[in-house]
Design a protein around this motif. Structure first.
Motif, PDB file in Angstrom:
ATOM      1  N   MET A 160     -12.985   5.671   7.621  1.00 32.49           N
ATOM      2  CA  MET A 160     -12.187   5.394   8.811  1.00 32.49           C
ATOM      3  C   MET A 160     -12.081   3.888   9.018  1.00 32.49           C
ATOM      4  O   MET A 160     -13.085   3.177   8.987  1.00 32.49           O
ATOM      5  N   ILE A 161     -10.836   3.410   9.219  1.00 35.67           N
ATOM      6  CA  ILE A 161     -10.635   1.983   9.439  1.00 35.67           C
ATOM      7  C   ILE A 161     -10.015   1.688  10.807  1.00 35.67           C
ATOM      8  O   ILE A 161     -10.017   0.542  11.238  1.00 35.67           O
TER       9      ILE A 161
ATOM     10  N   ILE B 226      -5.864   8.564  13.734  1.00 38.46           N
ATOM     11  CA  ILE B 226      -6.968   8.092  12.922  1.00 38.46           C
ATOM     12  C   ILE B 226      -6.413   7.564  11.601  1.00 38.46           C
ATOM     13  O   ILE B 226      -5.627   8.234  10.942  1.00 38.46           O
ATOM     14  N   ARG B 227      -6.818   6.333  11.246  1.00 38.82           N
ATOM     15  CA  ARG B 227      -6.382   5.744   9.985  1.00 38.82           C
ATOM     16  C   ARG B 227      -7.598   5.631   9.059  1.00 38.82           C
ATOM     17  O   ARG B 227      -8.646   5.137   9.469  1.00 38.82           O
ATOM     18  N   TYR B 228      -7.397   6.130   7.841  1.00 33.91           N
ATOM     19  CA  TYR B 228      -8.445   6.134   6.833  1.00 33.91           C
ATOM     20  C   TYR B 228      -8.011   5.352   5.609  1.00 33.91           C
ATOM     21  O   TYR B 228      -6.829   5.377   5.242  1.00 33.91           O
ATOM     22  N   GLN B 229      -8.957   4.712   4.972  1.00 33.40           N
ATOM     23  CA  GLN B 229      -8.748   4.136   3.652  1.00 33.40           C
ATOM     24  C   GLN B 229      -9.235   5.181   2.648  1.00 33.40           C
ATOM     25  O   GLN B 229     -10.299   5.782   2.839  1.00 33.40           O
ATOM     26  N   VAL B 230      -8.466   5.415   1.600  1.00 36.18           N
ATOM     27  CA  VAL B 230      -8.881   6.335   0.553  1.00 36.18           C
ATOM     28  C   VAL B 230      -9.898   5.605  -0.322  1.00 36.18           C
ATOM     29  O   VAL B 230      -9.631   4.503  -0.787  1.00 36.18           O
ATOM     30  N   ILE B 231     -11.076   6.203  -0.492  1.00 41.47           N
ATOM     31  CA  ILE B 231     -12.103   5.549  -1.306  1.00 41.47           C
ATOM     32  C   ILE B 231     -12.355   6.298  -2.615  1.00 41.47           C
ATOM     33  O   ILE B 231     -13.177   5.874  -3.402  1.00 41.47           O
TER      34      ILE B 231
ATOM     35  N   GLN C 144      -4.341   9.770  -7.615  1.00 42.80           N
ATOM     36  CA  GLN C 144      -5.063   8.655  -6.994  1.00 42.80           C
ATOM     37  C   GLN C 144      -4.124   7.488  -6.661  1.00 42.80           C
ATOM     38  O   GLN C 144      -4.420   6.326  -6.918  1.00 42.80           O
ATOM     39  N   LEU C 145      -2.992   7.816  -6.044  1.00 44.19           N
ATOM     40  CA  LEU C 145      -1.967   6.825  -5.706  1.00 44.19           C
ATOM     41  C   LEU C 145      -1.926   6.486  -4.225  1.00 44.19           C
ATOM     42  O   LEU C 145      -1.153   5.633  -3.817  1.00 44.19           O
ATOM     43  N   LEU C 146      -2.719   7.154  -3.417  1.00 50.51           N
ATOM     44  CA  LEU C 146      -2.693   6.946  -1.971  1.00 50.51           C
ATOM     45  C   LEU C 146      -3.753   5.922  -1.586  1.00 50.51           C
ATOM     46  O   LEU C 146      -4.903   6.020  -2.012  1.00 50.51           O
ATOM     47  N   ASP C 147      -3.350   4.927  -0.790  1.00 47.08           N
ATOM     48  CA  ASP C 147      -4.288   3.898  -0.348  1.00 47.08           C
ATOM     49  C   ASP C 147      -4.843   4.170   1.045  1.00 47.08           C
ATOM     50  O   ASP C 147      -6.009   3.913   1.312  1.00 47.08           O
ATOM     51  N   GLU C 148      -3.968   4.649   1.932  1.00 46.90           N
ATOM     52  CA  GLU C 148      -4.385   4.924   3.315  1.00 46.90           C
ATOM     53  C   GLU C 148      -3.702   6.180   3.832  1.00 46.90           C
ATOM     54  O   GLU C 148      -2.623   6.551   3.361  1.00 46.90           O
ATOM     55  N   VAL C 149      -4.366   6.785   4.816  1.00 44.64           N
ATOM     56  CA  VAL C 149      -3.852   7.971   5.482  1.00 44.64           C
ATOM     57  C   VAL C 149      -3.961   7.732   6.982  1.00 44.64           C
ATOM     58  O   VAL C 149      -5.034   7.366   7.471  1.00 44.64           O
ATOM     59  N   GLU C 150      -2.851   7.881   7.697  1.00 44.43           N
ATOM     60  CA  GLU C 150      -2.901   7.838   9.161  1.00 44.43           C
ATOM     61  C   GLU C 150      -2.391   9.170   9.683  1.00 44.43           C
ATOM     62  O   GLU C 150      -1.248   9.559   9.424  1.00 44.43           O
ATOM     63  N   ILE C 151      -3.280   9.865  10.383  1.00 42.63           N
ATOM     64  CA  ILE C 151      -2.978  11.196  10.890  1.00 42.63           C
ATOM     65  C   ILE C 151      -2.995  11.173  12.408  1.00 42.63           C
ATOM     66  O   ILE C 151      -3.983  10.755  13.013  1.00 42.63           O
ATOM     67  N   ALA C 152      -1.889  11.605  13.002  1.00 44.92           N
ATOM     68  CA  ALA C 152      -1.827  11.800  14.451  1.00 44.92           C
ATOM     69  C   ALA C 152      -2.172  13.260  14.707  1.00 44.92           C
ATOM     70  O   ALA C 152      -1.435  14.163  14.275  1.00 44.92           O
TER      71      ALA C 152
ATOM     72  N   LYS D 121       0.844  -1.181   0.000  1.00 42.34           N
ATOM     73  CA  LYS D 121       0.000   0.000   0.000  1.00 42.34           C
ATOM     74  C   LYS D 121       0.887   1.241   0.000  1.00 42.34           C
ATOM     75  O   LYS D 121       2.033   1.200   0.427  1.00 42.34           O
ATOM     76  N   THR D 122       0.315   2.332  -0.469  1.00 45.41           N
ATOM     77  CA  THR D 122       0.941   3.646  -0.342  1.00 45.41           C
ATOM     78  C   THR D 122       0.228   4.344   0.801  1.00 45.41           C
ATOM     79  O   THR D 122      -0.993   4.527   0.754  1.00 45.41           O
TER      80      THR D 122
END
Length: 178
Positions: free
Chosen positions: A159-160, A171-176, A127-135, A6-7
Protein backbone atom coordinates in the motif's frame (compact mmCIF):
# COMPACT_ATOMS: atom_id res chain seq x y z
CA UNK A 1 15.98 5.91 -23.36
CA UNK A 2 14.17 4.46 -20.36
CA UNK A 3 10.66 5.64 -19.68
CA UNK A 4 9.36 6.49 -16.21
CA UNK A 5 5.80 5.79 -17.30
CA UNK A 6 3.89 3.35 -15.13
CA UNK A 7 1.18 0.88 -16.03
CA UNK A 8 -1.70 1.56 -13.64
CA UNK A 9 -4.98 -0.22 -13.05
CA UNK A 10 -7.49 2.39 -11.81
CA UNK A 11 -10.88 0.85 -11.20
CA UNK A 12 -13.94 0.72 -8.94
CA UNK A 13 -14.96 -2.49 -7.22
CA UNK A 14 -17.91 -3.57 -5.09
CA UNK A 15 -17.30 -4.79 -1.54
CA UNK A 16 -17.63 -8.35 -2.82
CA UNK A 17 -14.99 -7.90 -5.52
CA UNK A 18 -17.01 -7.23 -8.68
CA UNK A 19 -16.29 -4.55 -11.30
CA UNK A 20 -19.57 -4.98 -13.19
CA UNK A 21 -22.88 -6.81 -13.12
CA UNK A 22 -23.04 -10.16 -14.99
CA UNK A 23 -24.21 -8.29 -18.13
CA UNK A 24 -21.28 -5.85 -17.89
CA UNK A 25 -23.36 -2.96 -16.54
CA UNK A 26 -21.79 -0.50 -14.12
CA UNK A 27 -25.00 1.36 -13.25
CA UNK A 28 -24.43 0.61 -9.56
CA UNK A 29 -21.56 3.12 -9.51
CA UNK A 30 -23.63 6.23 -10.09
CA UNK A 31 -25.53 6.72 -6.82
CA UNK A 32 -22.65 6.39 -4.38
CA UNK A 33 -21.91 9.24 -2.00
CA UNK A 34 -18.41 10.39 -2.93
CA UNK A 35 -16.52 13.53 -1.95
CA UNK A 36 -18.81 15.85 -3.89
CA UNK A 37 -16.28 16.19 -6.72
CA UNK A 38 -14.96 13.67 -9.16
CA UNK A 39 -13.46 11.48 -6.41
CA UNK A 40 -9.90 12.06 -7.63
CA UNK A 41 -10.55 11.02 -11.23
CA UNK A 42 -9.45 14.33 -12.79
CA UNK A 43 -6.14 14.32 -10.94
CA UNK A 44 -5.54 10.69 -11.92
CA UNK A 45 -6.52 11.23 -15.58
CA UNK A 46 -4.10 14.16 -15.87
CA UNK A 47 -1.23 11.67 -15.40
CA UNK A 48 -2.45 9.37 -18.19
CA UNK A 49 -0.87 9.35 -21.64
CA UNK A 50 -2.44 6.19 -23.07
CA UNK A 51 -5.57 4.15 -22.33
CA UNK A 52 -5.86 0.35 -22.73
CA UNK A 53 -9.04 -1.67 -22.30
CA UNK A 54 -10.71 -4.86 -23.38
CA UNK A 55 -13.42 -4.91 -26.04
CA UNK A 56 -16.26 -5.67 -23.62
CA UNK A 57 -15.21 -2.76 -21.41
CA UNK A 58 -15.06 -0.55 -24.52
CA UNK A 59 -18.63 -1.53 -25.41
CA UNK A 60 -19.81 -0.60 -21.91
CA UNK A 61 -17.97 2.75 -22.07
CA UNK A 62 -19.84 3.55 -25.28
CA UNK A 63 -23.17 3.03 -23.47
CA UNK A 64 -22.27 5.51 -20.71
CA UNK A 65 -21.87 8.67 -22.76
CA UNK A 66 -22.61 10.11 -26.19
CA UNK A 67 -19.05 11.41 -26.35
CA UNK A 68 -16.16 8.97 -26.03
CA UNK A 69 -14.58 10.02 -22.70
CA UNK A 70 -10.98 9.25 -23.67
CA UNK A 71 -10.96 10.88 -27.13
CA UNK A 72 -8.09 13.14 -26.05
CA UNK A 73 -5.75 10.18 -25.37
CA UNK A 74 -4.46 7.37 -27.59
CA UNK A 75 -6.76 4.46 -26.74
CA UNK A 76 -6.12 0.80 -27.51
CA UNK A 77 -8.90 -1.77 -27.37
CA UNK A 78 -7.77 -5.37 -27.08
CA UNK A 79 -9.83 -7.75 -29.17
CA UNK A 80 -9.22 -11.28 -30.40
CA UNK A 81 -11.64 -10.77 -33.29
CA UNK A 82 -11.49 -8.33 -36.21
CA UNK A 83 -13.37 -5.09 -35.43
CA UNK A 84 -14.66 -2.40 -37.74
CA UNK A 85 -12.64 0.82 -37.44
CA UNK A 86 -14.02 3.21 -34.82
CA UNK A 87 -13.25 6.84 -34.07
CA UNK A 88 -10.89 7.58 -31.17
CA UNK A 89 -9.65 4.00 -30.68
CA UNK A 90 -7.24 1.55 -32.21
CA UNK A 91 -8.31 -2.09 -32.04
CA UNK A 92 -5.45 -4.51 -31.59
CA UNK A 93 -4.89 -8.20 -31.04
CA UNK A 94 -1.25 -7.57 -30.13
CA UNK A 95 -0.16 -9.56 -27.08
CA UNK A 96 -0.02 -7.42 -23.92
CA UNK A 97 3.60 -8.50 -23.32
CA UNK A 98 4.51 -6.67 -26.56
CA UNK A 99 1.95 -3.85 -26.49
CA UNK A 100 2.41 -2.54 -22.93
CA UNK A 101 6.23 -2.16 -22.99
CA UNK A 102 6.00 -0.39 -26.37
CA UNK A 103 3.30 1.97 -25.08
CA UNK A 104 5.31 2.72 -21.93
CA UNK A 105 8.18 3.89 -24.13
CA UNK A 106 6.02 5.95 -26.50
CA UNK A 107 3.35 7.37 -24.18
CA UNK A 108 3.33 10.96 -22.96
CA UNK A 109 2.22 9.70 -19.53
CA UNK A 110 1.22 6.61 -17.61
CA UNK A 111 -0.67 3.72 -19.20
CA UNK A 112 -4.16 3.25 -17.76
CA UNK A 113 -5.49 -0.30 -17.73
CA UNK A 114 -9.24 0.43 -17.63
CA UNK A 115 -10.41 -3.20 -17.52
CA UNK A 116 -11.91 -5.66 -17.57
CA UNK A 117 -11.01 -8.75 -15.64
CA UNK A 118 -9.39 -10.63 -18.53
CA UNK A 119 -7.10 -7.70 -19.33
CA UNK A 120 -6.19 -7.33 -15.64
CA UNK A 121 -5.45 -11.05 -15.49
CA UNK A 122 -3.23 -10.86 -18.60
CA UNK A 123 -1.15 -7.87 -17.42
CA UNK A 124 -0.64 -9.46 -14.00
CA UNK A 125 0.34 -12.77 -15.62
CA UNK A 126 2.98 -10.97 -17.69
CA UNK A 127 4.12 -8.86 -14.69
CA UNK A 128 3.34 -5.63 -16.57
CA UNK A 129 1.36 -3.81 -13.87
CA UNK A 130 3.17 -1.27 -11.70
CA UNK A 131 0.34 0.08 -9.55
CA UNK A 132 -3.27 -0.65 -8.72
CA UNK A 133 -5.74 1.94 -7.45
CA UNK A 134 -9.06 0.50 -6.36
CA UNK A 135 -12.06 2.57 -5.31
CA UNK A 136 -14.08 0.33 -3.01
CA UNK A 137 -17.78 1.04 -3.42
CA UNK A 138 -19.94 0.21 -0.37
CA UNK A 139 -22.28 -2.17 -2.19
CA UNK A 140 -22.56 -5.92 -2.51
CA UNK A 141 -23.61 -7.05 -5.97
CA UNK A 142 -23.85 -10.75 -5.15
CA UNK A 143 -22.67 -11.73 -8.62
CA UNK A 144 -20.95 -10.21 -11.59
CA UNK A 145 -17.61 -9.82 -13.32
CA UNK A 146 -14.82 -10.18 -10.75
CA UNK A 147 -11.87 -7.81 -10.69
CA UNK A 148 -9.57 -10.80 -10.36
CA UNK A 149 -11.03 -13.77 -12.25
CA UNK A 150 -10.34 -17.35 -11.18
CA UNK A 151 -6.89 -18.28 -12.36
CA UNK A 152 -5.32 -14.85 -11.82
CA UNK A 153 -1.67 -15.28 -10.88
CA UNK A 154 -0.99 -14.77 -7.15
CA UNK A 155 0.54 -11.31 -6.71
CA UNK A 156 1.79 -9.26 -3.76
CA UNK A 157 1.20 -5.55 -3.25
CA UNK A 158 2.42 -2.76 -0.99
CA UNK A 159 0.00 0.00 0.00
CA UNK A 160 1.35 3.41 -1.00
CA UNK A 161 -1.72 5.64 -0.49
CA UNK A 162 -5.23 5.53 0.91
CA UNK A 163 -8.01 8.07 1.16
CA UNK A 164 -11.66 8.36 2.04
CA UNK A 165 -13.93 9.99 -0.53
CA UNK A 166 -17.33 10.24 1.15
CA UNK A 167 -18.45 6.60 1.43
CA UNK A 168 -15.75 5.40 -0.99
CA UNK A 169 -12.34 4.13 0.13
CA UNK A 170 -9.59 4.51 -2.46
CA UNK A 171 -6.46 2.42 -1.97
CA UNK A 172 -3.34 2.62 -4.15
CA UNK A 173 -0.90 -0.27 -4.19
CA UNK A 174 2.49 -0.80 -5.76
CA UNK A 175 2.85 -4.24 -7.34
CA UNK A 176 5.83 -5.97 -5.73
CA UNK A 177 5.62 -9.30 -7.59
CA UNK A 178 4.68 -12.91 -7.13
Amino acid sequence: MMSNNKTVLYIAMSLDGYIARPDGSVDWLFDVEGDGGDNGYGEFYSTIGTVVMGRLTYEEVLKLSEDFPYADRPTYVLSRSKQAPAPHVQFTNEAVENLIPRLKQDSSGDIWIVGGGQVVQAVLQQQLLDEVEIAIIPKILGEGIPLFPTGTVPTHFRMIHKQTLGQIISIRYQVIGK
